[in-house]
Design a protein around this motif. Structure first.
Motif, PDB file in Angstrom:
ATOM      1  N   TRP A 184      -5.032  11.646   4.106  1.00  0.00           N
ATOM      2  CA  TRP A 184      -4.040  10.669   5.007  1.00  0.00           C
ATOM      3  C   TRP A 184      -3.229   9.737   3.979  1.00  0.00           C
ATOM      4  N   LEU A 185      -3.829   9.281   2.879  1.00  0.00           N
ATOM      5  CA  LEU A 185      -3.096   8.307   2.309  1.00  0.00           C
ATOM      6  C   LEU A 185      -1.986   8.987   1.415  1.00  0.00           C
ATOM      7  N   ASP A 186      -2.369  10.256   1.038  1.00  0.00           N
ATOM      8  CA  ASP A 186      -1.630  11.041   0.209  1.00  0.00           C
ATOM      9  C   ASP A 186      -0.021  11.103   0.727  1.00  0.00           C
ATOM     10  N   GLU A 187      -0.516  11.555   2.533  1.00  0.00           N
ATOM     11  CA  GLU A 187       0.808  11.569   3.300  1.00  0.00           C
ATOM     12  C   GLU A 187       1.511  10.191   3.285  1.00  0.00           C
ATOM     13  N   LEU A 188       0.661   9.222   3.270  1.00  0.00           N
ATOM     14  CA  LEU A 188       1.674   7.781   3.518  1.00  0.00           C
ATOM     15  C   LEU A 188       2.320   7.659   2.079  1.00  0.00           C
ATOM     16  N   MET A 189       1.812   8.208   0.864  1.00  0.00           N
ATOM     17  CA  MET A 189       2.477   7.737  -0.349  1.00  0.00           C
ATOM     18  C   MET A 189       3.623   9.053  -0.534  1.00  0.00           C
ATOM     19  N   ASP A 190       3.322   9.795  -0.107  1.00  0.00           N
ATOM     20  CA  ASP A 190       4.544  10.864   0.090  1.00  0.00           C
ATOM     21  C   ASP A 190       5.907  10.384   0.967  1.00  0.00           C
ATOM     22  N   SER A 191       5.414   9.772   1.766  1.00  0.00           N
ATOM     23  CA  SER A 191       6.870   9.064   2.614  1.00  0.00           C
ATOM     24  C   SER A 191       7.229   7.750   1.929  1.00  0.00           C
ATOM     25  N   ALA A 192       6.371   7.201   0.871  1.00  0.00           N
ATOM     26  CA  ALA A 192       6.780   5.975   0.239  1.00  0.00           C
ATOM     27  C   ALA A 192       6.659   6.190  -1.176  1.00  0.00           C
ATOM     28  N   PRO A 193       7.642   6.723  -1.937  1.00  0.00           N
ATOM     29  CA  PRO A 193       7.522   6.907  -3.345  1.00  0.00           C
ATOM     30  C   PRO A 193       7.161   5.722  -4.205  1.00  0.00           C
ATOM     31  N   GLU A 194       7.468   4.527  -3.909  1.00  0.00           N
ATOM     32  CA  GLU A 194       7.421   3.228  -4.656  1.00  0.00           C
ATOM     33  C   GLU A 194       6.092   2.547  -4.318  1.00  0.00           C
ATOM     34  N   LEU A 195       5.313   3.301  -3.474  1.00  0.00           N
ATOM     35  CA  LEU A 195       3.799   2.805  -3.019  1.00  0.00           C
ATOM     36  C   LEU A 195       2.823   3.415  -4.171  1.00  0.00           C
ATOM     37  N   THR A 196       2.151   2.476  -4.728  1.00  0.00           N
ATOM     38  CA  THR A 196       1.030   2.933  -5.388  1.00  0.00           C
ATOM     39  C   THR A 196      -0.383   2.556  -4.685  1.00  0.00           C
ATOM     40  N   VAL A 197      -1.122   3.660  -4.643  1.00  0.00           N
ATOM     41  CA  VAL A 197      -2.792   3.385  -3.939  1.00  0.00           C
ATOM     42  C   VAL A 197      -3.647   3.350  -5.274  1.00  0.00           C
ATOM     43  N   SER A 253       8.041 -11.499  -4.110  1.00  0.00           N
ATOM     44  CA  SER A 253       8.545 -10.371  -4.221  1.00  0.00           C
ATOM     45  C   SER A 253       8.098  -9.324  -2.865  1.00  0.00           C
ATOM     46  N   ALA A 254       6.904  -9.652  -2.405  1.00  0.00           N
ATOM     47  CA  ALA A 254       6.664  -9.039  -1.166  1.00  0.00           C
ATOM     48  C   ALA A 254       7.298  -9.373   0.041  1.00  0.00           C
ATOM     49  N   ASN A 255       7.798 -10.730   0.191  1.00  0.00           N
ATOM     50  CA  ASN A 255       8.672 -11.026   1.073  1.00  0.00           C
ATOM     51  C   ASN A 255       9.965 -10.385   1.158  1.00  0.00           C
ATOM     52  N   LEU A 256      10.643 -10.181  -0.048  1.00  0.00           N
ATOM     53  CA  LEU A 256      11.896  -9.742  -0.298  1.00  0.00           C
ATOM     54  C   LEU A 256      11.908  -8.245   0.086  1.00  0.00           C
ATOM     55  N   ALA A 257      10.810  -7.365  -0.354  1.00  0.00           N
ATOM     56  CA  ALA A 257      10.509  -6.077   0.046  1.00  0.00           C
ATOM     57  C   ALA A 257      10.397  -5.843   1.553  1.00  0.00           C
ATOM     58  N   GLU A 258       9.871  -6.708   2.233  1.00  0.00           N
ATOM     59  CA  GLU A 258       9.626  -6.662   3.736  1.00  0.00           C
ATOM     60  C   GLU A 258      11.051  -6.965   4.334  1.00  0.00           C
ATOM     61  N   HIS A 259      11.733  -7.924   3.848  1.00  0.00           N
ATOM     62  CA  HIS A 259      13.326  -8.322   4.447  1.00  0.00           C
ATOM     63  C   HIS A 259      13.979  -6.629   4.349  1.00  0.00           C
ATOM     64  N   ARG A 260      13.668  -6.202   3.262  1.00  0.00           N
ATOM     65  CA  ARG A 260      14.455  -4.818   3.065  1.00  0.00           C
ATOM     66  C   ARG A 260      14.121  -3.721   3.772  1.00  0.00           C
ATOM     67  N   GLY A 261      12.884  -3.955   4.363  1.00  0.00           N
ATOM     68  CA  GLY A 261      11.872  -2.767   4.989  1.00  0.00           C
ATOM     69  C   GLY A 261      11.525  -1.782   3.959  1.00  0.00           C
ATOM     70  N   GLU A 262      11.276  -2.138   2.855  1.00  0.00           N
ATOM     71  CA  GLU A 262      10.599  -1.514   1.783  1.00  0.00           C
ATOM     72  C   GLU A 262       9.138  -1.183   1.742  1.00  0.00           C
ATOM     73  N   LEU A 263       8.586  -0.001   1.697  1.00  0.00           N
ATOM     74  CA  LEU A 263       7.078   0.001   1.356  1.00  0.00           C
ATOM     75  C   LEU A 263       6.933   0.449   0.008  1.00  0.00           C
ATOM     76  N   LYS A 264       6.674  -0.736  -0.759  1.00  0.00           N
ATOM     77  CA  LYS A 264       6.346  -0.544  -2.332  1.00  0.00           C
ATOM     78  C   LYS A 264       5.250  -1.455  -2.956  1.00  0.00           C
ATOM     79  N   GLY A 265       5.055  -1.241  -4.156  1.00  0.00           N
ATOM     80  CA  GLY A 265       3.766  -2.096  -4.524  1.00  0.00           C
ATOM     81  C   GLY A 265       2.508  -1.549  -4.475  1.00  0.00           C
ATOM     82  N   GLU A 266       1.300  -2.116  -4.833  1.00  0.00           N
ATOM     83  CA  GLU A 266       0.230  -1.365  -4.935  1.00  0.00           C
ATOM     84  C   GLU A 266      -0.720  -2.044  -3.808  1.00  0.00           C
ATOM     85  N   VAL A 267      -1.428  -1.075  -3.477  1.00  0.00           N
ATOM     86  CA  VAL A 267      -2.643  -1.411  -2.340  1.00  0.00           C
ATOM     87  C   VAL A 267      -3.806  -0.659  -2.907  1.00  0.00           C
ATOM     88  N   ARG A 268      -4.902  -1.766  -2.897  1.00  0.00           N
ATOM     89  CA  ARG A 268      -6.230  -1.387  -3.366  1.00  0.00           C
ATOM     90  C   ARG A 268      -7.146  -1.194  -2.241  1.00  0.00           C
TER      91      ARG A 268
END
Length: 303
Positions: free
Chosen positions: A110-123, A80-95
């Motif tokens: 700063w991480l709020d700023e990152l998430m604002d730019s990537a709505p599918e990213l969960t932190v 799933s991560a490889n597919l997202a990377e191929h598409r250039g997507e920033l998504k999934g969860e980072v802990r």
């Protein structure tokens, strides 16, 4: 067929030995997590955990199943991560595990700023000044000060930063400014408790030579953000990383004390588990934090 989410839940229950802790980490209610576990056990036709009043332990069948399921689930997550990377997507969860002080005062925004730019990213953020076990706590990245001995971890150095003595203008006006390290014994000092031990031996460098002094105080805390808050409110002199207090000093909320006796710089590092190819979301988060710390260091140069 069983749900992948149920498998992920079972793996976290096994690691934490607690349904409530696993459900909290994943973002489920305990009732929903209990129902998911029962659904999985019913589908498999066996009991995965032996339940007691304090913890859940794997049964022999549970151990056999989850030992086999873990690598299979990892393969699916990698796909799933490889597919997202191929598409250039920033998504999934980072802990991320972050130091209490700079984590709250700077990095969270700063991480709020990152998430604002990537709505599918969960932190998910975990604050604390102790070294987190990345495997047991299921952490992707940990930001930590100092040299780290664990050879099983990869490191990305973000900055070299000294420790400095700081106090509020109010405290110094009331109690005076020490002119030597020995005069610290006449002042209220604020002591960080690290790893269950009070950090009372403070190291400095004077004219290129190392100096160490042992301090005593009345206020101790294992949370670096509380130490900074005490200093800001005029409760005493703190021994802090420059990155933690750079903005406060620059904007006049704290003053440097004995600025000619700054401690030798120590690294601020991002650490993570060794992998052949960290996922796109992890690499992007690392690069984002490297960029932000570089900008911050330029804006607030070391004294």
């Amino acid at each position: 067929m069983y749900h992948l989410n149920d498998l992920q839940l079972a793996l976290r229950i096994a690691a934490l030995e607690s349904l409530s802790a696993a459900s909290k980490e994943i973002g489920m209610t305990p009732a929903a997590a209990s129902a998911a576990l029962q659904r999985l056990e019913k589908k498999l036709g066996c009991q995965l955990f032996a339940r007691s009043t304090r913890r859940l332990q794997l049964t022999e069948e549970g151990r056999i199943f989850l030992d086999s399921a873990k690598p299979a689930l990892a393969i699916l997550e990698t796909a799933s991560a490889n597919l997202a990377e191929h598409r250039g997507e920033l998504k999934g969860e980072v802990r991320l595990a972050l130091p209490s002080d700079i984590g709250r005062s700077q990095i969270r925004a700063w991480l709020d700023e990152l998430m604002d730019s990537a709505p599918e990213l969960t932190v998910q953020l975990y604050f604390g000044d102790h070294m987190t076990d990345l495997i047991d706590q299921n952490i992707h990245l940990a930001l930590r000060y100092g040299q780290l001995d664990d050879s099983n971890l990869k490191r990305r150095q973000l900055a070299m930063t000294p420790r400095v003595l700081v106090a509020s203008p109010t405290y110094l006006a009331q109690h005076g400014t020490p002119s030597t390290l020995n005069e610290l014994s006449q002042h209220a000092v604020l002591i960080l408790n690290r790893g269950g031990e009070p950090w009372q031996k403070w190291k400095f460098s004077h004219n290129g030579a190392p100096v160490e002094i042992e301090v005593r105080g009345q206020r101790f805390c294992n949370d670096g953000a509380v130490i900074r808050d005490w200093a800001l409110s005029g409760r005493g002199i703190a021994y802090k990383s420059w990155l933690d207090v750079a903005q406060d000093v620059t904007e006049g909320r704290l003053n440097l004390v004995l600025a000619d006796k700054i401690a030798p710089p120590i690294p601020l590092q991002l650490v993570y588990l060794q992998t052949d190819y960290p996922s796109h979301k992890i690499r992007r988060t690392i690069e984002f934090l490297v960029e932000k710390l570089s900008q911050f260091s330029q804006n607030y140069p070391q004294p």
